[in-house]
Design a protein around this motif. Structure first.
Motif, PDB file in Angstrom:
ATOM      1  N   GLN B 305      21.487  58.933   5.162  1.00 54.90           N
ATOM      2  CA  GLN B 305      20.041  58.774   4.933  1.00 54.90           C
ATOM      3  C   GLN B 305      19.816  58.207   3.537  1.00 54.90           C
ATOM      4  O   GLN B 305      20.433  58.659   2.573  1.00 54.90           O
ATOM      5  CB  GLN B 305      19.317  60.127   5.007  1.00 54.90           C
ATOM      6  CG  GLN B 305      19.500  60.885   6.300  1.00 54.90           C
ATOM      7  CD  GLN B 305      18.769  62.232   6.257  1.00 54.90           C
ATOM      8  OE1 GLN B 305      18.137  62.577   5.256  1.00 54.90           O
ATOM      9  NE2 GLN B 305      18.885  62.978   7.343  1.00 54.90           N
ATOM     10  N   LEU B 306      18.926  57.261   3.444  1.00 58.49           N
ATOM     11  CA  LEU B 306      18.494  56.747   2.150  1.00 58.49           C
ATOM     12  C   LEU B 306      16.974  56.817   2.112  1.00 58.49           C
ATOM     13  O   LEU B 306      16.299  56.329   3.021  1.00 58.49           O
ATOM     14  CB  LEU B 306      18.948  55.307   1.961  1.00 58.49           C
ATOM     15  CG  LEU B 306      18.475  54.620   0.675  1.00 58.49           C
ATOM     16  CD1 LEU B 306      19.068  55.304  -0.560  1.00 58.49           C
ATOM     17  CD2 LEU B 306      18.843  53.138   0.683  1.00 58.49           C
ATOM     18  N   GLN B 307      16.461  57.453   1.069  1.00 59.13           N
ATOM     19  CA  GLN B 307      15.007  57.560   0.933  1.00 59.13           C
ATOM     20  C   GLN B 307      14.628  57.257  -0.507  1.00 59.13           C
ATOM     21  O   GLN B 307      15.248  57.764  -1.440  1.00 59.13           O
ATOM     22  CB  GLN B 307      14.529  58.963   1.310  1.00 59.13           C
ATOM     23  CG  GLN B 307      13.005  59.122   1.259  1.00 59.13           C
ATOM     24  CD  GLN B 307      12.543  60.480   1.785  1.00 59.13           C
ATOM     25  OE1 GLN B 307      13.328  61.251   2.333  1.00 59.13           O
ATOM     26  NE2 GLN B 307      11.258  60.781   1.605  1.00 59.13           N
ATOM     27  N   ALA B 308      13.634  56.420  -0.644  1.00 55.05           N
ATOM     28  CA  ALA B 308      13.173  56.068  -1.982  1.00 55.05           C
ATOM     29  C   ALA B 308      11.652  56.066  -1.984  1.00 55.05           C
ATOM     30  O   ALA B 308      11.015  55.762  -0.969  1.00 55.05           O
ATOM     31  CB  ALA B 308      13.695  54.694  -2.380  1.00 55.05           C
ATOM     32  N   GLY B 309      11.092  56.413  -3.141  1.00 55.24           N
ATOM     33  CA  GLY B 309       9.642  56.496  -3.169  1.00 55.24           C
ATOM     34  C   GLY B 309       9.070  56.246  -4.542  1.00 55.24           C
ATOM     35  O   GLY B 309       9.784  56.215  -5.564  1.00 55.24           O
ATOM     36  N   ILE B 310       7.784  56.038  -4.536  1.00 53.29           N
ATOM     37  CA  ILE B 310       7.046  55.847  -5.783  1.00 53.29           C
ATOM     38  C   ILE B 310       5.791  56.708  -5.713  1.00 53.29           C
ATOM     39  O   ILE B 310       5.174  56.843  -4.644  1.00 53.29           O
ATOM     40  CB  ILE B 310       6.698  54.356  -6.005  1.00 53.29           C
ATOM     41  CG1 ILE B 310       6.029  54.171  -7.351  1.00 53.29           C
ATOM     42  CG2 ILE B 310       5.829  53.815  -4.870  1.00 53.29           C
ATOM     43  CD1 ILE B 310       5.920  52.701  -7.786  1.00 53.29           C
ATOM     44  N   GLY B 311       5.446  57.304  -6.849  1.00 48.88           N
ATOM     45  CA  GLY B 311       4.294  58.194  -6.860  1.00 48.88           C
ATOM     46  C   GLY B 311       3.382  57.916  -8.043  1.00 48.88           C
ATOM     47  O   GLY B 311       3.829  57.455  -9.108  1.00 48.88           O
ATOM     48  N   TYR B 312       2.107  58.200  -7.855  1.00 48.92           N
ATOM     49  CA  TYR B 312       1.107  57.978  -8.907  1.00 48.92           C
ATOM     50  C   TYR B 312       0.445  59.307  -9.228  1.00 48.92           C
ATOM     51  O   TYR B 312      -0.043  60.010  -8.328  1.00 48.92           O
ATOM     52  CB  TYR B 312       0.076  56.965  -8.424  1.00 48.92           C
ATOM     53  CG  TYR B 312      -0.996  56.652  -9.452  1.00 48.92           C
ATOM     54  CD1 TYR B 312      -0.692  55.890 -10.590  1.00 48.92           C
ATOM     55  CD2 TYR B 312      -2.304  57.108  -9.285  1.00 48.92           C
ATOM     56  CE1 TYR B 312      -1.668  55.609 -11.520  1.00 48.92           C
ATOM     57  CE2 TYR B 312      -3.279  56.823 -10.226  1.00 48.92           C
ATOM     58  CZ  TYR B 312      -2.958  56.068 -11.341  1.00 48.92           C
ATOM     59  OH  TYR B 312      -3.928  55.802 -12.287  1.00 48.92           O
ATOM     60  N   THR B 313       0.412  59.629 -10.498  1.00 44.65           N
ATOM     61  CA  THR B 313      -0.149  60.916 -10.913  1.00 44.65           C
ATOM     62  C   THR B 313      -1.367  60.728 -11.820  1.00 44.65           C
ATOM     63  O   THR B 313      -1.806  61.667 -12.489  1.00 44.65           O
ATOM     64  CB  THR B 313       0.910  61.737 -11.663  1.00 44.65           C
ATOM     65  OG1 THR B 313       1.361  60.977 -12.807  1.00 44.65           O
ATOM     66  CG2 THR B 313       2.103  62.043 -10.778  1.00 44.65           C
ATOM     67  N   GLY B 314      -1.935  59.535 -11.811  1.00 47.16           N
ATOM     68  CA  GLY B 314      -2.998  59.220 -12.745  1.00 47.16           C
ATOM     69  C   GLY B 314      -4.348  59.830 -12.418  1.00 47.16           C
ATOM     70  O   GLY B 314      -5.228  59.886 -13.278  1.00 47.16           O
TER      71      GLY B 314
END
Lengths: 411, 471
Positions: B305-314
């Motif tokens: 499994q490969l999982q990648a992500g991006i998140g915004y906390t603004g």
């Protein structure tokens, strides 16, 4: 009427057939949405006509021409058929004069069943040779007289009623009883005679048998409707021709051609006014030397029996058959009423065909591929495709009239 | 006697498993209620609990002190099959399952490192159909539970950036129960003619087979996490393939009576009245193909499994994360089932064709911290099926899925937090088959249109509860 001895040469036929059908993924008619909710699941009970026998044989081609399949198609309901590989089991006759069968095989051959890709209950559970006793008789039951390889090939160890119940039908058709009189009509010997004639099933026995079938149908909780089909007056099958026709030199010449001899028409028992019917198979018996080259139209006294009796249905016997069939059909119509089912009597339509000339009085030997016309197959007993269409549409009319449905005619 | 159908079933037995619901193929994602509630989009903005050991092994450096995270999910699958030929519907009969998870992590205050250990179930679940289901010859009951145990070490390599990972030890239990169809079985001495060709209907069950096996395997799980500026975070994880070899799995065959009786003139040339079952009993005798005490070997690759992500906390008190997950199901293309014993001598060993392809999913999650102190979470996933049209089966009627998730994180005092989540799996259904597809059989080259005979439906509901304890 059906043979009882197929499988002897079955393996060879199977090998031929398997190459044709190896990738078959369909075992019947698919229906997306039935023409009426009543037809959510349709099951047909019956004998050789319902199973799809034509020309003394049965295969996946003739099976698909059965009136039951045509009704399922018209009703747009799923219909699983116990398809038998081509050339057949046994292969149908494709030449009346030579009795050549499809694929060049014999009446002993059977190409076995087409493998079914997915599990699922059968919708056409009819078995050739089945009598009124067969649908509910335990396997093996007291009906061993007519059980044959196809009983196992189609039902696989259960009865028609059991297989029908497994399908959880909402609608059922039952056409049973023809074989209770057919063999006797063709042999010309109405009393049961072991090895010679199955005889006519007496009305009390027929009544018991038929009521057992009705009881079995009542025990199917999913059933919402059905149609019971009357017994054919087997004295009218095209294979039986009027003995008087032999006074026509053309007919006589044709008969002698098949008999392989110049036959003599017995003037005592066969006056020109005779109303006796002769089974055309008599010509084959004369050719085979199992019957003298004389045509008798009335039963001869002992010690000349069975001359004039075998292959001959005289006036009294015709009346007996007709009376029996009428009694059968009175019972069947009453049982249909009891069940709230539709009832269809096939005899008026078949008689009308004969009266119209669509069915020749005597086999047309000039056309060995269709000696009985387009409505009857080469065995002179089983309906051909055109007759199945006619029957299917008549039965559909009876169903629509009874249930107010709008199932369209089949083509 | 070559019980072809049987072998095909057993191979599947070994291999694929049940109707996993929320992830691709037979993946199982309900590992931590916070992650469930956020639609599993948690590699970039982790859940701030020890389940990070699975979801992003590097992110545990941001935890503080000792942390224990324990819980389970209740998974209830609803499905069915609508047969083309009869129009009849067959609902599934899947019992609820409760895959557990437990994680323990220690991140010393002010330290750059963290250690921990976790136990979770990334692959598994169960499928079960009622006894009248026509596909029971493929699978009537199947269960797979693959428990991964992962020690973990994470290290902050730079401010805001961490790496982590650890070895994974997997223990997998598989069980399969299925009917055995008499119709495709060759007649003894019949020259290749099958019972079906002499009238035994397809779907005539004359035996059942029960397979139980256990296997272990090693792999690893690694991750990276980083912050880009004040408002953005990224993360990725990679869980390696684990190859489970189920050697000497037990197979138990049990005869079941057909109660069929041969009619007169039967093609077996046996006397009228002969019970068909009497013909079959010898197949279960010692040394016969279906005798007791046999074993089977097979392998099931649990995909990487490969999982990648991006998140915004603004946003104030709110974060949004989006992940992409890729599961390498392409390794799941063939499945060999090798019997040990008389079954193998009878040529029952077979190779099942799966032809799975790698699959993707997109995961979106939102979390908001309410003034009252609790956290609300919602999420959505779109999941592409790895199964081709020709491999939609009773064992695993896989199809594209849409997950809708919602949850809450409720503080219970200073040291405890209760996470709860609900996930609904929605699908559009998919056409599928009831029969097997094996190498060197006509089915191997058959198309989906030729094989598929009905329509599978599937939906599921998952309730997940986890308790976080900090100490």
């Amino acid at each position: 009427m059906f043979c009882n001895r197929y499988l002897a040469g079955g393996v060879a036929a199977f090998l031929l057939a398997s190459a044709i059908t190896a990738c078959s993924s369909d075992n019947g008619v698919l229906g997306a949405k039935p023409a009426a909710p009543l037809f959510k699941t349709y099951v047909s009970i019956g004998n050789s006509i319902t199973a799809g026998v034509q020309s003394g044989g049965i295969n996946d081609s003739t099976q698909m021409q059965s009136y039951a399949v045509l009704i399922a198609r018209a009703a747009n309901t799923g219909f699983r058929i116990p398809l038998l590989n081509r050339p057949g089991c046994p292969p149908p006759i494709d030449n009346f004069l030579t009795q050549h069968r499809v694929g060049g095989l014999t009446a002993e051959d059977c190409a076995l069943r087409t493998p079914t890709p997915t599990p699922g209950a059968l919708n056409n559970v009819a078995v050739p040779d089945a009598t009124s006793l067969s649908p509910t008789a335990a396997v093996p039951g007291p009906d061993t007289l007519v059980e044959n390889a196809l009983t196992t090939l189609i039902l696989g160890g259960e009865t028609q009623a059991q297989r029908a119940a497994e399908a959880q039908p909402t609608f059922v058709s039952a056409w049973i009883g023809n074989n209770d009189v057919l063999n006797a009509s063709l042999t010309g010997i109405l009393p049961a005679t072991p090895g010679v004639s199955n005889g006519i099933t007496a009305l009390p026995a027929f009544t018991t048998n038929y009521k057992n079938l009705v009881k079995a149908l009542k025990a199917i909780p999913s059933l919402e409707g059905g149609v019971l089909i009357g017994v054919v007056n087997t004295a009218n099958v095209p294979l039986l021709f009027p003995a008087a026709a032999l006074y026509d030199p053309t007919v006589k010449g044709a008969f002698d051609q098949v008999a392989g001899a110049t036959t003599v028409i017995d003037p005592t028992t066969c006056p020109p006014t005779t109303t006796s019917l002769i089974n055309f198979a008599l010509a084959g018996a004369i050719r085979a030397g199992t019957h003298p080259a004389t045509v008798y139209c009335e039963s001869l006294p002992s010690p000349f029996q069975p001359l004039g009796n075998a292959y001959v249905l005289d006036a009294a016997e015709q009346a007996a058959v007709t009376d029996t069939v009428n009694a059968y059909n009175t019972l069947i119509a009453a049982e249909a009423d009891t069940l709230g089912f539709a009832y269809y009597d096939p005899n008026p339509a078949l008689v009308a065909l004969k009266a119209s000339g669509a069915i020749p009085v005597f086999p047309n030997l000039a056309d060995p591929a269709a000696p009985f016309g387009t409505y009857f197959s080469l065995d002179g007993v089983h309906p051909a495709a055109a007759a199945h269409v006619l029957l299917a549409n008549n039965i559909i009319d009876a169903i629509n009239a009874k249930y107010g449905t709008s199932v369209p005619h089949t083509q | 006697m070559n019980f072809d159908r049987l072998s095909r079933c057993l191979m599947v037995a070994a291999l694929a498993v049940p109707a996993a619901v929320e992830a691709q193929g037979f993946g199982l994602n309900e590992i931590g209620s916070c992650a469930v509630a956020r639609g599993f989009a948690v590699t970039s903005i982790p859940c701030n609990d020890p389940s990070e050991i699975y979801w992003n092994p590097s992110a545990t450096t941001a935890l503080q002190g000792w942390g224990l995270y324990v819980g389970a999910a209740a998974v209830q699958v609803n499905g069915g099959f609508n047969a083309d030929s009869t129009g009849r519907s067959y609902p599934s009969d899947v019992p609820a399952k409760f895959p557990p998870h437990i994680f323990l992590n220690y991140t010393p205050k002010g330290a750059k490192w963290a250690v921990g250990i976790g136990s979770y179930v990334p692959y598994g679940l169960v499928s079960q159909w009622k006894p009248d289901f026509p596909g029971r010859f493929e699978s009537q009951y199947a269960s797979l539970l693959s428990d991964y145990i992962q020690p973990n070490f994470a290290y902050r390599i730079a401010p805001g950036w961490s790496i982590g990972g650890g070895p994974v030890f997997g223990i997998s239990h598989v069980e399969l129960r299925q009917g055995i169809d008499l119709a495709p079985a060759p007649l003894p001495g019949g020259g290749g003619i099958t019972f079906g060709q002499v009238g035994i209907p397809t779907g005539t069950q004359f035996a059942s087979a029960d397979l139980k096996g256990t296997a272990t395997a090693w792999g690893f799980n690694v991750g990276i996490h980083g912050k880009i500026g004040a408002d953005w975070q990224i993360g990725a994880r990679y869980l390696s393939k684990l190859k489970f070899k189920y050697n000497d799995a037990d197979v138990q065959f049990t005869q079941q009576l057909t109660n069929l009786v041969l009619a007169a003139g039967n093609p077996f040339q046996l006397p009228a009245g002969t019970p068909l079952d009497a013909l079959l009993t010898p197949q279960f005798s010692p040394g016969a193909p279906l005798s007791a005490g046999q074993h089977v070997n097979t392998e099931i690759d649990h995909p990487a499994q490969l999982q990648a992500g991006i998140g915004y906390t603004g946003f104030t008190n709110t974060n949004i994360s989006v992940d992409y997950a890729w599961i390498d199901y392409s390794s799941f293309d063939r499945l060999a089932v090798n019997f040990v014993g008389p079954a193998n001598d009878a040529n029952l060993s077979h190779i099942l064709i799966e032809d799975y392809k790698s699959s993707s999913s997109v995961r979106v999650g939102v979390e908001h911290a309410f003034a009252a102190g609790f956290r609300g979470r919602v999420g959505f996933d779109w999941i592409g099926s790895p199964a081709p049209d020709v491999t939609v089966t009773p064992l695993l009627p896989d199809m594209d899925r849409r997950n809708y998730t919602v949850g809450i994180g409720l503080p219970l005092g200073a040291s405890y937090t209760l996470d709860a989540a609900y996930l609904h799996v929605d699908t559009s259904g998919r056409r599928g088959r009831l029969v097997s597809r094996t190498v060197d059989s006509p089915s191997a080259t058959a198309s989906a249109d030729q094989l598929n005979s009905g329509f599978y439906t599937l939906d599921a509901n998952v309730f997940s509860l986890s308790l976080k304890i900090n100490f």
